[in-house]
Design an enzyme around this catalytic site. Structure first.
Site, PDB file in Angstrom:
ATOM      1  N   PHE A   6       0.831  -1.199   0.000  1.00  0.00           N
ATOM      2  CA  PHE A   6       0.000   0.000   0.000  1.00  0.00           C
ATOM      3  C   PHE A   6       0.869   1.254   0.000  1.00  0.00           C
ATOM      4  O   PHE A   6       1.836   1.356   0.749  1.00  0.00           O
ATOM      5  CB  PHE A   6      -0.918   0.012   1.222  1.00  0.00           C
ATOM      6  CG  PHE A   6      -1.879   1.156   1.224  1.00  0.00           C
ATOM      7  CD1 PHE A   6      -3.006   1.126   0.423  1.00  0.00           C
ATOM      8  CD2 PHE A   6      -1.646   2.275   2.010  1.00  0.00           C
ATOM      9  CE1 PHE A   6      -3.888   2.197   0.413  1.00  0.00           C
ATOM     10  CE2 PHE A   6      -2.528   3.340   2.006  1.00  0.00           C
ATOM     11  CZ  PHE A   6      -3.650   3.303   1.202  1.00  0.00           C
ATOM     12  N   GLU A   7       0.512   2.206  -0.835  1.00  0.00           N
ATOM     13  CA  GLU A   7       1.247   3.464  -0.939  1.00  0.00           C
ATOM     14  C   GLU A   7       0.807   4.411   0.168  1.00  0.00           C
ATOM     15  O   GLU A   7      -0.312   4.923   0.168  1.00  0.00           O
ATOM     16  CB  GLU A   7       1.010   4.113  -2.300  1.00  0.00           C
ATOM     17  CG  GLU A   7       1.731   5.434  -2.506  1.00  0.00           C
ATOM     18  CD  GLU A   7       3.239   5.276  -2.359  1.00  0.00           C
ATOM     19  OE1 GLU A   7       3.790   5.818  -1.374  1.00  0.00           O
ATOM     20  OE2 GLU A   7       3.849   4.612  -3.212  1.00  0.00           O
ATOM     21  N   GLU A  10       1.149  10.526   0.813  1.00  0.00           N
ATOM     22  CA  GLU A  10      -0.059  11.217   0.370  1.00  0.00           C
ATOM     23  C   GLU A  10       0.225  12.266  -0.700  1.00  0.00           C
ATOM     24  O   GLU A  10       1.312  12.827  -0.763  1.00  0.00           O
ATOM     25  CB  GLU A  10      -0.739  11.921   1.559  1.00  0.00           C
ATOM     26  CG  GLU A  10      -1.202  11.000   2.658  1.00  0.00           C
ATOM     27  CD  GLU A  10      -0.234  10.930   3.818  1.00  0.00           C
ATOM     28  OE1 GLU A  10      -0.614  10.440   4.882  1.00  0.00           O
ATOM     29  OE2 GLU A  10       0.933  11.372   3.629  1.00  0.00           O
ATOM     30  N   SER A  63      -6.930   8.818   3.959  1.00  0.00           N
ATOM     31  CA  SER A  63      -6.432  10.060   4.573  1.00  0.00           C
ATOM     32  C   SER A  63      -7.513  11.032   5.037  1.00  0.00           C
ATOM     33  O   SER A  63      -8.459  10.610   5.672  1.00  0.00           O
ATOM     34  CB  SER A  63      -5.379  10.726   3.684  1.00  0.00           C
ATOM     35  OG  SER A  63      -4.277   9.844   3.499  1.00  0.00           O
ATOM     36  N   CYS A  77      -3.989   9.073   0.050  1.00  0.00           N
ATOM     37  CA  CYS A  77      -2.873   8.162  -0.180  1.00  0.00           C
ATOM     38  C   CYS A  77      -3.280   7.090  -1.191  1.00  0.00           C
ATOM     39  O   CYS A  77      -4.260   7.237  -1.911  1.00  0.00           O
ATOM     40  CB  CYS A  77      -2.434   7.542   1.141  1.00  0.00           C
ATOM     41  SG  CYS A  77      -3.787   6.774   2.059  1.00  0.00           S
ATOM     42  N   PHE A 228      -8.232   0.708  10.753  1.00  0.00           N
ATOM     43  CA  PHE A 228      -8.566  -0.115   9.604  1.00  0.00           C
ATOM     44  C   PHE A 228      -8.302  -1.585   9.927  1.00  0.00           C
ATOM     45  O   PHE A 228      -7.565  -1.908  10.868  1.00  0.00           O
ATOM     46  CB  PHE A 228      -7.772   0.336   8.378  1.00  0.00           C
ATOM     47  CG  PHE A 228      -8.118   1.730   7.929  1.00  0.00           C
ATOM     48  CD1 PHE A 228      -9.147   1.957   7.039  1.00  0.00           C
ATOM     49  CD2 PHE A 228      -7.422   2.829   8.429  1.00  0.00           C
ATOM     50  CE1 PHE A 228      -9.487   3.250   6.644  1.00  0.00           C
ATOM     51  CE2 PHE A 228      -7.745   4.119   8.039  1.00  0.00           C
ATOM     52  CZ  PHE A 228      -8.786   4.330   7.140  1.00  0.00           C
ATOM     53  N   SER A 234      -5.894   6.139  11.076  1.00  0.00           N
ATOM     54  CA  SER A 234      -5.989   7.547  10.698  1.00  0.00           C
ATOM     55  C   SER A 234      -6.615   8.330  11.835  1.00  0.00           C
ATOM     56  O   SER A 234      -7.458   7.813  12.579  1.00  0.00           O
ATOM     57  CB  SER A 234      -6.841   7.730   9.433  1.00  0.00           C
ATOM     58  OG  SER A 234      -6.172   7.260   8.286  1.00  0.00           O
ATOM     59  N   HIS A 247      -1.598   9.574   9.710  1.00  0.00           N
ATOM     60  CA  HIS A 247      -1.989   8.391   8.945  1.00  0.00           C
ATOM     61  C   HIS A 247      -0.853   7.382   9.000  1.00  0.00           C
ATOM     62  O   HIS A 247       0.311   7.753   8.841  1.00  0.00           O
ATOM     63  CB  HIS A 247      -2.325   8.770   7.502  1.00  0.00           C
ATOM     64  CG  HIS A 247      -3.396   9.811   7.421  1.00  0.00           C
ATOM     65  ND1 HIS A 247      -4.724   9.531   7.616  1.00  0.00           N
ATOM     66  CD2 HIS A 247      -3.325  11.146   7.222  1.00  0.00           C
ATOM     67  CE1 HIS A 247      -5.429  10.650   7.531  1.00  0.00           C
ATOM     68  NE2 HIS A 247      -4.595  11.647   7.300  1.00  0.00           N
TER      69      HIS A 247
END
Length: 353
Positions: A6-7, A10, A63, A77, A228, A234, A247
């Site tokens: 996952f990137e 942001e 985000s 993001c 999450f 977040s 984040h």
């Protein structure tokens, strides 16, 4: 480094408006359905929200979004399409008799750049898209990639584009954006859900806030947090007219955390910049830290920059490896600093420093 993941880095967009009417709510009158439509284009959704007398703060699936009477800040993001929000936001503001006065787009260097969709594969392409979305009245424009000359880590490059209708900045706050990679593995465990914990995303988020120490960064802030599943976190902090946001992507191999806040050089009880940064970075104990500080209506303070460097060195053992300063017409001065722990820095000759 993981092949894919996952990137966390942001993309951030800030739009500032002026108004000719006397309605104090301004952009906050945009209804939720309209906001949701814009976010759908960006490819994210609202997962939690809080508001006070000054602004509305939304935690997004990717985000955050902040809506002030004359300012919108949105950062997303992953592989989101952030720049698709520019035209809709300008249109919604126009229906409320607000006129765009300034725009700022910024981001770090992606961990997985090849996974990004067009135009985010090239900063030049991003700038073209932004410029095409803005009115001609924003005639003072500048794009810059702030890359340290001794850079051996692409995550330390900082990309900035600004456009303004005025030469002089009209934003009094100092905005601090912190990007952290290679988080301490023990600290990162706080942001993984426990299997069968029986908690929802809100209660699990509150537990992460407490266990990690995020609640001590600004004790005055009301925190809207979200966990999450199975991991990730977040939060948005609300403190009067000041916002903050964090984040976290905690997975080993591409771990990342960001911290952002709006402060004043001469703050009235909200905390010194260097102290706030120290508390925030200490939560994650990262191996690589980048700090981008934008001085808007206030003149750039070299003493504040040096104080940040001294504090991070004294309290966290982080050494500033580079410092770049660039001026943007109508948008102030950006200072970009990169830090690494002294214990992990090797000289070109191979010895520890």
């Amino acid at each position: 480094m993981a092949v894919s993941g996952f990137e966390g880095f942001e993309k951030r967009l800030e739009l500032r408006f002026s108004t000719t009417n006397n309605n104090p709510m301004g952009l906050r009158l945009i209804d939720f359905e309209s906001l949701d439509q814009v976010l759908n284009e960006v490819q994210c959704t609202v997962v939690s929200a809080v508001a006070n007398h000054s602004f509305d703060a939304y935690v997004l699936s990717e985000s955050s979004l902040f809506v002030y009477p004359t300012k919108i800040i949105i950062k997303t993001c992953g592989t989101t399409q952030l720049l698709k929000s520019i035209r809709p936001f300008i249109h919604l503001a126009r229906t409320l008799s607000l006129t765009l006065r300034a725009c700022r787009y910024s981001r770090g260097s992606f961990i997985f750049p090849k996974a990004q969709p067009f135009p985010y594969t090239s900063f030049k392409d991003e700038v073209v898209i932004v410029e095409e979305s803005l009115p001609n009245s924003l005639r003072y424009r500048k794009a810059s990639v702030m890359t340290p000359s001794n850079n051996n880590n692409p995550s330390r490059a900082w990309h900035v584009f600004t456009a303004s209708a005025d030469v002089e900045p009209d934003e009094p706050l100092v905005v601090v954006e912190v990007c952290m990679t290679e988080l301490d593995r023990v600290n990162a465990r706080s942001f993984f859900r426990r299997k069968g914990d029986g908690k929802n995303s809100d209660s699990a988020g509150k537990e992460m806030t407490r266990l990690s120490g995020i609640d001590t960064i600004n004790a005055n802030a009301f925190i809207c947090d979200f966990a999450f599943d199975p991991c990730g976190y977040s939060m948005n902090g609300v403190d009067g007219d000041r916002y903050s946001t964090i984040h976290v992507t905690p997975e080993d191999g591409f771990s990342y955390a960001s911290f952002e806040c709006g402060l004043s050089l001469y703050d009235d009880g909200h905390g010194d910049i260097s102290e706030v940064l120290t508390r925030a970075i200490d939560v994650f104990r990262p191996d690589c830290v980048s700090v981008a500080t934008t001085y808007g209506g206030e003149d750039y303070s070299h003493e504040v920059t040096k104080r940040v460097e001294r504090m991070l060195a004294k309290k966290l053992g982080l050494t500033c490896r580079s410092r770049l300063v660039d001026e943007f017409p109508g948008s102030g001065t950006v200072v970009f600093q990169s830090f690494t722990p002294r214990r992990q820095y090797s000289s070109p000759e191979g010895g520890e420093q």
